[in-house]
Design an enzyme around this catalytic site. Structure first.
Site, PDB file in Angstrom:
ATOM      1  N   TRP A  40      15.244  -8.210 -28.388  1.00  0.00           N
ATOM      2  CA  TRP A  40      15.577  -8.733 -26.607  1.00  0.00           C
ATOM      3  C   TRP A  40      15.098  -7.288 -25.516  1.00  0.00           C
ATOM      4  CZ3 TRP A  40      14.815 -12.833 -24.267  1.00  0.00           C
ATOM      5  CH2 TRP A  40      15.468 -14.168 -24.988  1.00  0.00           C
TER       6      TRP A  40
ATOM      7  N   ASN B  28      27.728  -8.105 -21.770  1.00  0.00           N
ATOM      8  CA  ASN B  28      26.231  -9.924 -21.357  1.00  0.00           C
ATOM      9  C   ASN B  28      26.477 -11.224 -21.021  1.00  0.00           C
ATOM     10  OD1 ASN B  28      23.311 -10.101 -21.264  1.00  0.00           O
ATOM     11  ND2 ASN B  28      24.615 -11.175 -23.652  1.00  0.00           N
TER      12      ASN B  28
ATOM     13  N   TRP C 230      17.537 -11.071 -14.803  1.00  0.00           N
ATOM     14  CA  TRP C 230      17.656 -11.793 -13.606  1.00  0.00           C
ATOM     15  C   TRP C 230      16.632 -13.124 -13.638  1.00  0.00           C
ATOM     16  CZ3 TRP C 230      22.019 -12.513 -10.874  1.00  0.00           C
ATOM     17  CH2 TRP C 230      22.989 -11.230 -11.056  1.00  0.00           C
TER      18      TRP C 230
ATOM     19  N   TRP D 102      16.090 -19.930  -0.974  1.00  0.00           N
ATOM     20  CA  TRP D 102      17.084 -19.355  -0.774  1.00  0.00           C
ATOM     21  C   TRP D 102      18.114 -19.549   0.194  1.00  0.00           C
ATOM     22  CZ3 TRP D 102      18.567 -18.465  -5.719  1.00  0.00           C
ATOM     23  CH2 TRP D 102      17.336 -18.757  -6.708  1.00  0.00           C
TER      24      TRP D 102
HETATM   25  P1  FAD Z   1      24.735  -4.846 -27.678  1.00  0.00           P
HETATM   26  O1  FAD Z   1      25.221  -6.868 -28.064  1.00  0.00           O
HETATM   27  O2  FAD Z   1      25.393  -3.924 -28.676  1.00  0.00           O
HETATM   28  O3  FAD Z   1      23.039  -5.398 -28.144  1.00  0.00           O
HETATM   29  C1  FAD Z   1      22.402  -3.779 -28.356  1.00  0.00           C
HETATM   30  C2  FAD Z   1      21.336  -3.574 -27.476  1.00  0.00           C
HETATM   31  O4  FAD Z   1      20.306  -4.651 -27.781  1.00  0.00           O
HETATM   32  C3  FAD Z   1      22.049  -3.458 -26.201  1.00  0.00           C
HETATM   33  O5  FAD Z   1      22.147  -1.805 -25.894  1.00  0.00           O
HETATM   34  C4  FAD Z   1      20.635  -3.953 -25.613  1.00  0.00           C
HETATM   35  O6  FAD Z   1      19.340  -2.242 -25.900  1.00  0.00           O
HETATM   36  C5  FAD Z   1      19.769  -5.070 -26.961  1.00  0.00           C
HETATM   37  N1  FAD Z   1      19.759  -6.055 -25.445  1.00  0.00           N
HETATM   38  C6  FAD Z   1      20.960  -6.957 -25.650  1.00  0.00           C
HETATM   39  N2  FAD Z   1      20.858  -7.623 -25.481  1.00  0.00           N
HETATM   40  C7  FAD Z   1      19.787  -7.787 -24.524  1.00  0.00           C
HETATM   41  C8  FAD Z   1      19.344  -8.651 -23.415  1.00  0.00           C
HETATM   42  N3  FAD Z   1      19.836 -10.084 -23.427  1.00  0.00           N
HETATM   43  N4  FAD Z   1      18.282  -8.047 -22.462  1.00  0.00           N
HETATM   44  C9  FAD Z   1      17.772  -7.129 -23.043  1.00  0.00           C
HETATM   45  N5  FAD Z   1      18.457  -6.264 -23.907  1.00  0.00           N
HETATM   46  C10 FAD Z   1      19.411  -6.950 -24.301  1.00  0.00           C
HETATM   47  N6  FAD Z   1      20.292  -4.365 -20.432  1.00  0.00           N
HETATM   48  C11 FAD Z   1      20.201  -3.495 -20.160  1.00  0.00           C
HETATM   49  O7  FAD Z   1      20.100  -2.537 -21.088  1.00  0.00           O
HETATM   50  N7  FAD Z   1      19.839  -2.812 -18.376  1.00  0.00           N
HETATM   51  C12 FAD Z   1      19.966  -3.803 -17.826  1.00  0.00           C
HETATM   52  O8  FAD Z   1      19.568  -3.289 -16.414  1.00  0.00           O
HETATM   53  C13 FAD Z   1      20.454  -5.177 -18.087  1.00  0.00           C
HETATM   54  N8  FAD Z   1      20.539  -6.286 -16.821  1.00  0.00           N
HETATM   55  C14 FAD Z   1      20.663  -7.208 -17.022  1.00  0.00           C
HETATM   56  C15 FAD Z   1      21.829  -8.446 -16.584  1.00  0.00           C
HETATM   57  C16 FAD Z   1      21.071  -9.725 -16.352  1.00  0.00           C
HETATM   58  C17 FAD Z   1      21.815 -10.633 -15.837  1.00  0.00           C
HETATM   59  C18 FAD Z   1      22.154 -10.043 -17.779  1.00  0.00           C
HETATM   60  C19 FAD Z   1      22.765 -11.795 -18.334  1.00  0.00           C
HETATM   61  C20 FAD Z   1      21.568  -9.258 -18.492  1.00  0.00           C
HETATM   62  C21 FAD Z   1      21.072  -7.833 -19.051  1.00  0.00           C
HETATM   63  N9  FAD Z   1      21.542  -7.227 -19.690  1.00  0.00           N
HETATM   64  C22 FAD Z   1      21.231  -6.070 -19.162  1.00  0.00           C
HETATM   65  C23 FAD Z   1      20.826  -7.160 -20.629  1.00  0.00           C
HETATM   66  C24 FAD Z   1      22.798  -7.318 -22.357  1.00  0.00           C
HETATM   67  O9  FAD Z   1      23.319  -7.408 -20.919  1.00  0.00           O
HETATM   68  C25 FAD Z   1      23.033  -5.450 -22.226  1.00  0.00           C
HETATM   69  O10 FAD Z   1      22.087  -5.462 -22.712  1.00  0.00           O
HETATM   70  C26 FAD Z   1      23.940  -5.751 -22.980  1.00  0.00           C
HETATM   71  O11 FAD Z   1      25.635  -6.405 -22.704  1.00  0.00           O
HETATM   72  C27 FAD Z   1      24.462  -4.066 -23.517  1.00  0.00           C
HETATM   73  O12 FAD Z   1      26.185  -3.839 -24.290  1.00  0.00           O
HETATM   74  P2  FAD Z   1      25.590  -3.985 -25.717  1.00  0.00           P
HETATM   75  O13 FAD Z   1      25.164  -2.116 -25.719  1.00  0.00           O
HETATM   76  O14 FAD Z   1      27.870  -3.500 -25.878  1.00  0.00           O
HETATM   77  O15 FAD Z   1      24.639  -4.772 -26.663  1.00  0.00           O
END
Ligand code: FAD
Length: 471
Positions: free
Chosen positions: A272, A335, A376, A300
């Site tokens: 992702w 997330n 977003w 909006w």
């Molecule tokens: P894990 O579940 O352990 O996932 C491992 C890695 O996969 C993450 O560290 C991240 O690099 C990647 N990843 C996982 N889910 C996503 C996703 N949906 N989109 C992109 N990458 C993902 N992630 C960010 O890194 N930066 C942001 O600014 C960001 N903004 C977000 C805003 C919104 C509104 C939402 C819904 C999600 C956003 N995310 C963002 C995605 C996601 O929420 C986070 O990457 C995740 O919560 C990070 O926690 P983790 O490292 O424990 O994730």
């Protein structure tokens, strides 16, 4: 051998760093340039600045232990990089490739300035598994939908193994001294970040130990636990990946080697991130404008009071408020809760997704232009591969489903901690006696819902219908 300049940007590590690897045998000067002017509206947010300060300190010490200096500077990279390259007589400047539109424009300008003096900017692939311009559909087009994109990435096979960290490094004879780290002024004046150190250790060592811990413990149960915000079921690697203290290749191979049950789901999450960068590279308007052009006309209703209640975790929906308070205090939000909180803002409250993205940008330690913007747009239903706008999360049901035992809400919204599970996600339905017994005065200790779910949902759907009628 001619010296080289290594320009660190979003790859603050020694392991698996192709830019450093390419120049490790020459005398080299490492530099980091704080260039807020080039980043314009996308300079590091407050939380990221805290992280960056500590990450740079860790990188400086790691380089020093190998005999190299991290030169710190503040200013326009177009001027600073050529000056530094000239000062040490470097013929090449090595850096990890960046994908943000502003950074791409800046790299072009830096390359031009260097070229004018007979030097070269060499960009290496260091923060993605695959370069976005190399991944194409059968028709030779960029992907706009995640599932076929992820299939294509899996079909490319295993990414190459990570490169080893360099051994002893050599400084050039004329290494100019940079400014002290404190001069960068990265630590926010107000200490709203005081809880961050309890949760996070910025820098490559912290990144490595978090990856090891996750691979050994939580990866096995990742499938089941990753949607439960009340447990530590995800990796928490996002800020480390954001600053490049780990490469996705390292994460990928560590997950593979662990041989745990959650591997396939986890790798898909990593993709992702990759997909978000793919979108950002091919659709440079991603951070500012909806990818579905008709959403530019969405009605909006910007309202500073509603936005503030959401930011402060005072919407009256416990799961949303828990998330917003976790974000403020921890610099990170689970997330699942990012999706629920984002949905409430753009749908029930009709606030532009850009306002939510801007708040996240300022408060998230992992604030990443690609992932934040793409996510977003996904939440708002206006992205390339979005959940349809008319699918509106019910924050109460989401809370009851994903925080069934209430551990998450009780931790982050302690004023509700004594409510029984039955009412924890809908305190407004609790009888007076129950509220009194739990010490909760609705409207005083904890707000009533900022908008009633059914009414908010209906208003969101009306707004969407108006948009479609106009199209
Ligand atoms: P894990 O579940 O352990 O996932 C491992 C890695 O996969 C993450 O560290 C991240 O690099 C990647 N990843 C996982 N889910 C996503 C996703 N949906 N989109 C992109 N990458 C993902 N992630 C960010 O890194 N930066 C942001 O600014 C960001 N903004 C977000 C805003 C919104 C509104 C939402 C819904 C999600 C956003 N995310 C963002 C995605 C996601 O929420 C986070 O990457 C995740 O919560 C990070 O926690 P983790 O490292 O424990 O994730």
């Amino acid at each position: 051998m001619t010296p080289a300049l290594i320009w660190f940007r979003q790859d603050l590590r020694l392991d698996d760093n192709p830019a450093l690897h390419a120049a490790q045998d020459r005398p080299l000067l490492a530099c980091y340039i704080l260039d807020d002017e080039a980043a314009a509206g996308w300079a590091h947010g407050g939380a990221q600045r805290w992280w960056l300060h500590h990450s740079l300190a860790a990188l400086r010490d790691a380089l020093a232990s190998r005999g190299a200096t991290l030169h710190l500077a503040v200013g326009r990279a177009e001027a600073v990089v050529p000056q530094l390259a000239a000062a040490i007589g470097a013929s090449e400047v090595h850096a990890g490739r960046l994908y943000e539109p502003w950074a791409r424009r800046r790299d072009e300008a830096v390359a031009k300035a260097l070229q004018a003096e007979g030097r070269r900017l060499v960009l290496h692939s260091s923060s993605l598994l695959h370069e976005p311009h190399r991944v194409r559909t059968g028709q030779g087009k960029p992907y706009s939908v995640y599932t076929p994109f992820s299939r294509a990435i899996f079909a490319l096979g295993e990414p190459p193994p990570p490169l080893p960290a360099p051994g002893k490094l050599h400084a050039p004879a004329d290494a100019a001294e940079g400014v002290p780290l404190e001069t960068l002024g990265l630590l926010p004046e107000r200490d709203w970040w005081r809880e961050f150190p309890r949760h996070w250790t910025p820098g490559e060592d912290g990144a490595r130990s978090r990856l090891r811990r996750f691979a050994a413990r939580a990866l096995e149960g990742y499938d089941g636990a990753r949607n439960t915000p009340g447990v530590e079921g995800t990796s928490g690697l996002s800020p480390h990946l954001r600053f490049g203290e780990l490469s996705p290749r390292q994460v990928w191979h560590a997950a593979r080697e662990a041989g745990a049950k959650g591997e396939a789901t986890f790798l898909k999450e990593i993709l992702w991130r990759e997909f978000s960068y793919h979108l950002l590279w091919h659709r440079q308007e991603l951070p500012e404008a909806p990818l579905q052009a008709n959403f530019a006309q969405f009605p909006w209703q910007p309202d500073a009071k509603l936005l503030r209640a959401w930011q402060r975790g005072r919407t009256g929906y416990p799961i949303v408020d828990a998330g917003m308070r976790q974000l403020w205090r921890m610099g990170w939000m689970h997330n699942r809760v990012r999706m629920i909180a984002g949905s409430l803002l753009v749908k029930h409250l009709l606030q532009p997704w850009q306002a939510g993205a801007a708040w996240f940008w300022d408060t998230l330690l992992d604030g990443d232009l690609a992932s934040n913007s793409a996510s977003w747009q996904w939440v708002a239903g206006c992205g390339a591969d979005a959940a349809p706008y008319f699918r509106v999360f019910n924050p109460t049901l989401q809370g009851e489903k994903f925080d069934a035992d209430g551990a998450y809400v009780r931790h982050w919204v302690p004023e509700l901690a004594k409510l029984p599970d039955k009412y924890l996600h809908k305190p407004w339905e609790a009888p007076d006696l129950v509220l009194r017994g739990a010490g909760v005065r609705l409207g005083a200790d904890y707000p009533r819902p900022i908008v009633e779910h059914a009414a908010g949902r209906a208003r969101a759907l009306d707004a969407y219908a108006a948009l479609r009628a106009e199209a």
